[in-house]
Design a protein around this motif. Structure first.
Motif, PDB file in Angstrom:
ATOM      1  N   MET A   1       0.841  -1.179   0.000  1.00 34.66           N
ATOM      2  CA  MET A   1       0.000   0.000   0.000  1.00 34.66           C
ATOM      3  C   MET A   1       0.884   1.240   0.000  1.00 34.66           C
ATOM      4  O   MET A   1       1.792   1.365   0.811  1.00 34.66           O
ATOM      5  N   ASN A   3       1.331   5.378   0.443  1.00 34.58           N
ATOM      6  CA  ASN A   3       0.671   6.406   1.241  1.00 34.58           C
ATOM      7  C   ASN A   3       1.377   7.751   1.084  1.00 34.58           C
ATOM      8  O   ASN A   3       2.533   7.816   0.714  1.00 34.58           O
ATOM      9  N   VAL A  39       0.636  -1.420   7.831  1.00 33.24           N
ATOM     10  CA  VAL A  39      -0.633  -0.963   7.262  1.00 33.24           C
ATOM     11  C   VAL A  39      -1.542  -0.593   8.435  1.00 33.24           C
ATOM     12  O   VAL A  39      -1.800  -1.432   9.299  1.00 33.24           O
ATOM     13  N   ASN A  57      -8.742   7.579   0.910  1.00 32.25           N
ATOM     14  CA  ASN A  57      -8.096   7.164  -0.344  1.00 32.25           C
ATOM     15  C   ASN A  57      -7.208   8.251  -0.953  1.00 32.25           C
ATOM     16  O   ASN A  57      -6.530   7.987  -1.942  1.00 32.25           O
ATOM     17  N   GLU A  61      -3.313   4.387  -0.759  1.00 31.44           N
ATOM     18  CA  GLU A  61      -3.722   3.865  -2.065  1.00 31.44           C
ATOM     19  C   GLU A  61      -3.225   2.418  -2.218  1.00 31.44           C
ATOM     20  O   GLU A  61      -2.055   2.131  -1.945  1.00 31.44           O
ATOM     21  N   LEU A  62      -4.144   1.554  -2.608  1.00 28.76           N
ATOM     22  CA  LEU A  62      -3.754   0.164  -2.840  1.00 28.76           C
ATOM     23  C   LEU A  62      -2.874   0.058  -4.074  1.00 28.76           C
ATOM     24  O   LEU A  62      -3.102   0.750  -5.060  1.00 28.76           O
ATOM     25  N   GLU A  63      -1.898  -0.824  -3.996  1.00 29.43           N
ATOM     26  CA  GLU A  63      -1.068  -1.126  -5.154  1.00 29.43           C
ATOM     27  C   GLU A  63      -1.585  -2.406  -5.793  1.00 29.43           C
ATOM     28  O   GLU A  63      -2.372  -3.132  -5.181  1.00 29.43           O
ATOM     29  N   ASP A  66      -1.541  -5.584  -3.740  1.00 26.17           N
ATOM     30  CA  ASP A  66      -2.273  -5.606  -2.463  1.00 26.17           C
ATOM     31  C   ASP A  66      -3.570  -6.380  -2.599  1.00 26.17           C
ATOM     32  O   ASP A  66      -4.196  -6.474  -3.576  1.00 26.17           O
TER      33      ASP A  66
END
Length: 66
Positions: A1, A3, A39, A57, A61-63, A66
């Motif tokens: 994730m 950030n 996380v 969000n 942010e999800l990669e 993830d």
């Protein structure tokens, strides 16, 4: 994730210790989040969102993996 915590913290002119105190966690927790080693819980993410007045969000942010 990914950030943007370090960026948001810099914009707000807060040290890791200042931010940690405001959301009742340790400075090491802030450091670990910024480094991508930890996380945050939903509650912690929502506290950060509220503090910086940004949607979760926009900070996290999800990669793809993830």
């Amino acid at each position: 994730m990914k950030n943007r915590l370090k960026i948001e913290r810099a914009i707000a002119n807060l040290t890791q210790a200042d931010l940690a105190e405001k959301i009742a966690v340790s400075r090491q927790t802030i450091n670990a989040i910024e480094a991508g080693k930890f996380v945050p819980s939903t509650v912690l993410a929502l506290k950060l969102s509220k503090l910086f007045d940004k949607p979760v969000n926009e900070i996290f942010e999800l990669e793809d993996e993830d």
